[in-house]
Design an enzyme around this catalytic site. Structure first.
Site, PDB file in Angstrom:
ATOM      1  N   GLU A 121      -4.826 -10.941   0.263  1.00  0.00           N
ATOM      2  CA  GLU A 121      -3.417 -10.800   0.688  1.00  0.00           C
ATOM      3  C   GLU A 121      -3.592 -10.441   2.297  1.00  0.00           C
ATOM      4  OE1 GLU A 121      -2.802  -7.571  -1.794  1.00  0.00           O
ATOM      5  OE2 GLU A 121      -1.958  -8.657  -3.417  1.00  0.00           O
ATOM      6  N   ASP A 169      -2.252  -8.672 -11.759  1.00  0.00           N
ATOM      7  CA  ASP A 169      -2.405  -7.504 -10.871  1.00  0.00           C
ATOM      8  C   ASP A 169      -1.520  -6.314 -11.438  1.00  0.00           C
ATOM      9  OD1 ASP A 169      -2.642  -5.938  -8.726  1.00  0.00           O
ATOM     10  OD2 ASP A 169      -0.873  -6.763  -7.332  1.00  0.00           O
ATOM     11  N   GLU A 173       2.596   1.089  -9.985  1.00  0.00           N
ATOM     12  CA  GLU A 173       3.350   0.023  -9.060  1.00  0.00           C
ATOM     13  C   GLU A 173       4.002  -0.796  -9.761  1.00  0.00           C
ATOM     14  OE1 GLU A 173       0.524  -2.334  -7.322  1.00  0.00           O
ATOM     15  OE2 GLU A 173       1.781  -3.645  -6.268  1.00  0.00           O
TER      16      GLU A 173
END
Lengths: 705, 705
Positions: free
Chosen positions: B296, B370, B398
């Site tokens: 990322e 993820d 998240e």
């Protein structure tokens, strides 16, 4: 039986040493009272509160909290209220109502003792709320309620906090964490902290809050955020607090899709009218707009060749039908104007005195530069008899050491409020401008730039709570004395023990002068580090704008230093009354605290003390350092008078302050020493490092920008 | 006398209803205990703690806090310790020491009852600290200490929190305010909150903390920040907690002035060695580096054509002489790799199994994508017998509704830990990889991405405290049961009253499945909003990277939906053991919870329930919504069992969760309904708005990015 007594004694007498006090309760500690007079306990045994609704519930809850805290007892609400009666004046029987002869207005209150019955009365529930807080304060302070009693009527109508809080929760010039407004959770989650915030404000008489940064984001005027602002307004309303919003002048373009924000454009005018109507649909008692325009990059009427009045009036017309106002900031200056920054606001606003709508009030910072540790009062005060002016004080310590420096600001506020403008002859104090009496203003207001954040104690430094408190007290009554404010705050927040109160009061009352001494004595100003303003930066020069540098202000050279604002150079002095031009323009009569603010003087200029300027200046810096060190010692002696948590926290900050006072002294004296070419006088310590060391200090991620 | 008794009774029996509980005390409430057994009060009357130093002081202070909270009594420390003796095993007389037969190692403890004397023993002071917390927990839970007693030895060596905290105090994927690390005030101000943080961690056995974001800023490795990290390390050390730092792979260039960060470059190697030495000068027990590389946008060994092992080893060599380790994240994937993102970490790491230095441990997220609401375990677990692997769980939510959604995560963690990798035959659970037993790893560790911030209750949602707690418990013992964790946490945090405990336990244990139902049932994944991941976004497509879109994962069309990871398409399944390839690849045997994770299926695919896929899916969403609404009702019934502050706060969040569950259901079903072309089955409510409405929701300034 004895076992029971012993057990109960053990339970009741347990010391609270292990109880952490994180300071969240502010000056509303309601700590246990020993040696209370009878009436102080009685009021909680037979109390009556007339009326109903949220504000009345808050009053009752406050009595319960206080009773529990003071005496570990429940409050008994009764039909009789023979010991305490809280009621509107209109609800009192004639014999009691007639005792209250003054017009209490919308917010005033009267507390008196009627043959053993304590009466709290007012014309409104908000007046009763203020009166209740005062009653509880009297009890905590062990002060009496006499037969005549206490009459308090605010001298200023709008007592407002300005939060420079951004929508991402950063706080411009905020040093106590982040914004307490959790926009993302609003409007659905009303956090207890919002209510505690409103309660704290009400307890010191603050009745308005501008919840967003003056460097504004137009988004706050969209429904997405209006819904959130509405939720806050609903939470604050029962505490007598109105919400204001900052309006970005270019909003008609940014969120309205117009091609211009010209205030004389009919479409723009209509857009603001529609927007105001929309806002009032969300918040029927919306206070109005706070605007920073044509300043530091903010858009404004200048973009269209219009005056500040033309800019303000378009917003004023929009909120007028709903009872709203516009607080229009006078902090207007431009790097394109060649004149002394000191003079620009006056030059801009005085010619348009009287051109503003009657629901506009011009918000003027206490001084003409920008919240420096010390400034002479702003020359606009007294110069706009036809336009209401309000005071803007900064509570957050942008130029006063940020979070860790103890600087009790009431003496600074008081100093400004007491200064005489002479515009209507002697006795024309700034306070009389602000309270409307000098020019018979129809509207009065005061703003304080908040120092509140997510820190567990709200304000970073425990003692910075005192500045929030002091602001509220001075907004209510700009003639209040610093000493009284300090005394009350100490006693409410910590203890009434004189062994603690007296040294702490001394420390507080001297602290602002101490900071001035180690930062900017003798009228020096604007010599802090660039951008974040953390620490000294007398060497700051060049860059984007000359009026954002230090050299612009101190003008140091081998010939001396200072800003000559006499006729010889910028003549900013001409903006003051002739009496002040005379006094401040004359080296014999100018107070030394303003010396280098108005004069450029050689290093060997003779001071009243007999010292030359350079020596005097160095001694001031040393004095500031000495006092900051002394404060550490003073506080250490008080260890047994304060809970461990607050003791350690304050001690830690006082130590930082002493270190940073030295940082200021050393950096500034080394820098100016290059020009003075003189040794440090006796009694001034040599710097630890060389100038380069200080110039190379580069703090990362300093809060508040 | 009666007056005195009455007074004392009044003082002692005052209800605490007005006392606000903001949740800061977490699961260490130490609230009053009624009906305590004698030994529970006795231990505080005659207690002895051997030794001295900070950790011993902490133990004593903890006893005092608990005694005050439980019984409103002081602790009596005595010479005899006839009721409680806390001492190292080496300090016990032989007859007592011999009672403790197991090897307690560095951190284990043994608590037992020796003829009425409670003994807490261990080989180290940290073991004593853990034992003390356990003893106090037993008392609060009203559970006994038997003669044999309690022996606890952690099954995992390094139990670490990962804080994704930036130097400007924002927290990536943080939903409870901002970073509790006030970098600006460090190192000079050690806030009480740092100690309270360390204490809370120690109480659940967490012994390490990586204090900076894995998306790292190289500045943290400069002296300016090392001095600050040192101050935190000093504060945490007495609690048995080591500090780790995130290392940006390009640091040798960014702060070292080198031209490359190539791990095979001798200058780079020397730079890391020098840097490690420098760090250990500040922090002698520095834990080591945590590294996110080649992921990322983060720099890494790929930039120089090197392997992850070559990258990790240069850092490992640097810290090796000082006893440090490197936690090297396996979360490596690239948009330039054409393969299924699911497969990339495995493909990258399995070939280099055994190539890492012995002080490297590879940190693997629980699943291959993820932290989705549900993922099958990561195929790397079991696939690297020669390289220690550690688990990375996400505690911060998240992908689980952020701050306001109750999702108790122990069941999710437990589900992953219990999954069987089959790599050494049946019974090769993930937990056995993690605890090192399956592959005889020399090093074991677990990481949890923290959910801690400046919110007054630390974690935003009061119930999210339970996830911090649960992570600690499972890191200590990955075989711990969720139900036990939930029960203990509820009782420690609120009350042992079964009328409260039972419904709340049910609510917690079902909550993760509930969230999966209204977000991503049946193996659906990665359909959240772009960037901030707040709310549904099944329509997210295009943009920077395909593997950051929803359409990449759900592949919905009129033909059906799901990600075909069988041989027919990506064949990610081949990365699992043959038993799992068989089980998960077969539509008859794949658990429906993973159905669309591994298979692309038509809308009318027949489910075990008899429903077709579309109907089953819709019913799952509805079920999630129903449960979220039910939780509001359940909680309302518990009003009298919990203090007002926490009651209101939780209620407010549960209501938001119910609303947002509906938001998810409506948005997702409307979106996929475009493709399924089928009506909603009976029992599923019609959406309130049309699809466009949901697609146009545009939340501003969402926290955590």
């Amino acid at each position: 039986m004895y076992r029971l007594i012993n057990l109960l004694l053990a339970l009741a007498l347990l010391p609270l040493t292990l109880q952490a006090n994180d300071g969240y309760k502010l000056w509303l500690q309601y700590y246990p009272i020993e040696n209370a007079e009878d009436w102080m306990t009685d009021v909680f045994t037979d109390a009556k509160v007339n009326g109903s609704g949220e504000t009345i519930s808050i009053i009752k809850n406050e009595l319960e909290l206080a009773s529990e805290g003071f005496f570990n007892k429940k409050t008994s609400f009764t039909e009789s209220g023979s010991k305490l009666w809280i009621a509107l004046k209109s609800e009192l029987p004639a014999n009691l109502a007639s005792r209250s002869t003054e017009d209490l207005g919308e917010e005033g209150y009267h507390i008196f003792n009627a043959n053993g019955q304590v009466i709290v009365t007012a014309n409104t529930q908000f007046g009763l709320l203020y009166g209740t807080f005062r009653l509880l304060q009297q009890i905590q302070l062990l002060e009496p309620i006499s037969e005549h009693g206490i009459v308090e009527i605010p001298k200023i109508q709008k007592r407002v906090l300005n939060h420079w809080d951004n929508l991402n929760r950063t706080v411009e010039r905020g040093y106590s964490g982040f914004s307490i407004w959790n926009w993302h959770r609003l409007p659905r989650h009303i956090d207890q902290q919002y209510l505690d915030y409103a309660r704290a404000n009400a307890s010191v008489g603050i009745n308005g809050t501008a919840i967003t940064n003056v460097n504004a984001n137009a988004l706050v005027l969209t429904p997405y955020y209006l819904e959130k602002a509405q939720a806050l307004a609903n939470a604050f309303r029962p505490y007598g607090i109105k919400v204001y919003l900052t309006a970005r002048f270019s909003s008609p373009m940014e969120i309205g899709g117009l091609k211009t924000a010209d205030p004389l454009d009919p479409e723009v005018q209509q857009w603001w009218k529609d927007k105001a109507k929309e806002i009032y649909d969300y918040i029927p008692d919306f206070g109005g707009f706070l605007v920073k325009a044509d300043s530091e990059g903010q858009p404004g009427p200048h973009n269209y060749g219009r005056t500040q009045a033309e800019g303000a009036n378009v917003l004023a017309d929009a909120v007028k039908p709903f009872g709203g106002i516009v607080m229009w900031r006078a902090f207007v200056y431009s790097e394109h104007t060649p004149d002394d920054r000191h003079k620009q606001a006056y030059n801009e606003f005085v010619p348009i005195d009287g051109k503003f709508r009657d629901n506009v009030i011009v918000q003027v910072k206490n001084g003409a530069i920008d919240f420096q540790p010390r400034e002479p009062f702003h020359p606009l005060f007294g110069a706009m008899p036809e336009t209401p002016l309000m005071m803007e004080f900064q509570i957050t310590q942008e130029y006063l050491g940020h979070d860790t420096h103890l600087a009790f600001l009431a003496p600074m506020y008081e100093e400004v409020l007491k200064e005489d403008t002479y515009v209507n002859g002697e006795g024309s104090e700034v306070a009389k401008v602000i309270d409307g009496s000098l020019h018979d203003y129809s509207m009065t207001a005061m703003a304080g730039v908040a120092n509140i954040g997510t820190d567990r104690n709200w304000t970073g430094h425990h003692f910075h709570q005192a500045n929030w408190y002091a602001y509220g007290k001075l907004a209510w009554n700009p003639y209040e004395r610093s000493e009284r404010i300090a005394l009350d705050w100490i006693k409410l927040t910590f203890t009434s023990d004189p062994d603690f109160v007296n040294p702490v009061k001394e420390m507080m009352l001297r602290s602002h002068e101490m900071v001035v001494n180690y930062m900017t004595p003798l009228g020096i100003h604007h010599i802090m580090a660039r951008s974040h303003h953390y620490g000294p930066g007398p060497w700051v020069t060049g860059g984007e704008r000359a009026d954002w540098t230090s050299t612009y202000y101190h003008n140091a050279s081998e010939k001396g230093m200072g800003f000559d604002r006499t006729r010889a150079r910028s003549n900013a002095l001409e903006q003051y009354a002739p009496e002040l031009q005379e006094k401040w323009g004359n080296l014999e009569t100018v107070p030394e605290k303003f010396l280098l603010w108005f004069h450029h003087l050689p290093w060997d200029h003779q001071m009243k003390s007999g010292n030359i300027l350079w020596d005097e200046m160095a001694l001031h810096y040393q004095k500031g350092v000495d006092e900051a060190r002394q404060n550490v010692k003073t506080w250490k002696k008080l260890e047994n008078h304060v809970d461990r948590y607050r003791y350690e926290h304050v001690l830690s900050f006082l130590k930082i302050q002493a270190e940073e006072a030295q940082w200021w002294r050393d950096a500034v004296l080394l820098y100016f020493g290059q020009f003075s070419n003189r040794p440090l006088p006796e009694g001034v310590e040599s710097p630890e490092h060389d100038l380069e060391y200080y110039m190379n200090i580069n703090h990362k991620f300093v809060p508040g920008i």
